[in-house]
Design a protein around this motif. Structure first.
Motif, mmCIF file in Angstrom:
data_model
loop_
_atom_site.group_PDB
_atom_site.id
_atom_site.type_symbol
_atom_site.label_atom_id
_atom_site.label_comp_id
_atom_site.label_asym_id
_atom_site.label_seq_id
_atom_site.Cartn_x
_atom_site.Cartn_y
_atom_site.Cartn_z
ATOM 1 N N SER A 152 81.185 -46.760 52.205
ATOM 2 C CA SER A 152 82.595 -46.950 51.860
ATOM 3 C C SER A 152 83.438 -45.869 52.519
ATOM 4 N N THR A 153 84.712 -46.159 52.699
ATOM 5 C CA THR A 153 85.631 -45.208 53.306
ATOM 6 C C THR A 153 86.916 -45.176 52.485
ATOM 7 N N ALA A 154 87.456 -43.965 52.305
ATOM 8 C CA ALA A 154 88.721 -43.792 51.587
ATOM 9 C C ALA A 154 89.542 -42.741 52.317
ATOM 10 N N THR A 155 90.857 -42.842 52.227
ATOM 11 C CA THR A 155 91.735 -41.815 52.758
ATOM 12 C C THR A 155 92.332 -41.067 51.571
ATOM 13 N N VAL A 156 92.220 -39.722 51.605
ATOM 14 C CA VAL A 156 92.686 -38.898 50.495
ATOM 15 C C VAL A 156 93.691 -37.859 50.989
ATOM 16 N N ARG B 56 95.727 -35.316 55.388
ATOM 17 C CA ARG B 56 95.072 -36.605 55.109
ATOM 18 C C ARG B 56 93.662 -36.544 55.694
ATOM 19 N N CYS C 175 89.954 -38.858 55.962
ATOM 20 C CA CYS C 175 89.170 -40.065 55.737
ATOM 21 C C CYS C 175 87.788 -39.615 55.276
ATOM 22 N N GLU D 74 83.953 -40.816 54.247
ATOM 23 C CA GLU D 74 83.015 -41.919 54.424
ATOM 24 C C GLU D 74 81.678 -41.562 53.800
ATOM 25 N N ASP D 75 81.164 -42.455 52.996
ATOM 26 C CA ASP D 75 79.836 -42.325 52.393
ATOM 27 C C ASP D 75 78.819 -42.707 53.466
ATOM 28 N N LEU E 55 82.740 -37.555 45.234
ATOM 29 C CA LEU E 55 83.494 -38.095 46.370
ATOM 30 C C LEU E 55 82.722 -39.287 46.911
ATOM 31 N N GLU E 56 83.341 -40.418 46.916
ATOM 32 C CA GLU E 56 82.692 -41.625 47.445
ATOM 33 C C GLU E 56 81.301 -41.832 46.844
#
Length: 155
Positions: A2-6, A53, A55, A57-58, A118-119
């Motif tokens: 999975s990917t998220a922007t924090v 910002r 990104c 990623e797990d 996190l992730e």
């Protein structure tokens, strides 16, 4: 995967990615810059990964941070705007720093390095005062010594 922007910056110090979280204006960029310079002064590898910002990623058992493409190699210097900086495209996050108002930080915490997720992956986290970059740098130095006792002093 999975990917998220924090809302966070990231630096790499030696082999360790350090994610720096905090509110806007809390000093994320200033602490990142201070950490990079302190590591360089000791002859350690250091570089910006992302500013403001990140990104995340797990990648199996690791969380990898990178910058969104338009922000790669840029860091905000308050009063000067965005500036170019040497950067690494990504880093494995080995520690999280949370910038908070000093009054919200326990003076003698039972567990100074608590884990955050996190992730889906647990990572050690340290709370530092948002208004004192020098004190924050000192706490980060001690935290890295605790987390990686057989490694060199990177900061």
């Amino acid at each position: 995967m999975s990917t998220a922007t924090v809302h966070a910056g990231c630096v790499v110090i030696g082999p360790h990615g350090v994610l720096i979280r905090g509110l806007s204006g809390s000093g994320k960029s200033a602490l990142a810059d201070a950490m990079i310079e302190a590591a360089r002064m000791r002859g350690s590898f250091s570089a910006l990964v992302s500013d403001d910002r990140s990104c995340l990623e797990d990648r199996g058992a690791q969380v990898v941070a990178s910058a969104p493409e338009p922000l790669q190699g840029l860091i905000e210097v308050r009063g000067l705007g965005l500036q170019s900086a040497p950067f690494e495209p990504e880093a494995v996050v080995r520690m999280v720093i949370d910038l908070l108002p000093e009054k919200e930080i326990e003076r003698l915490p039972v567990q100074p390095l608590a884990d955050v997720v996190l992730e889906g992956i647990s990572v050690p986290a340290l709370q530092v005062a948002s208004d004192n970059t020098v004190a924050a740098l000192s706490r980060v130095r001690w935290a890295l010594r605790q987390l990686f006792p057989n490694g060199p002093d990177y900061l």
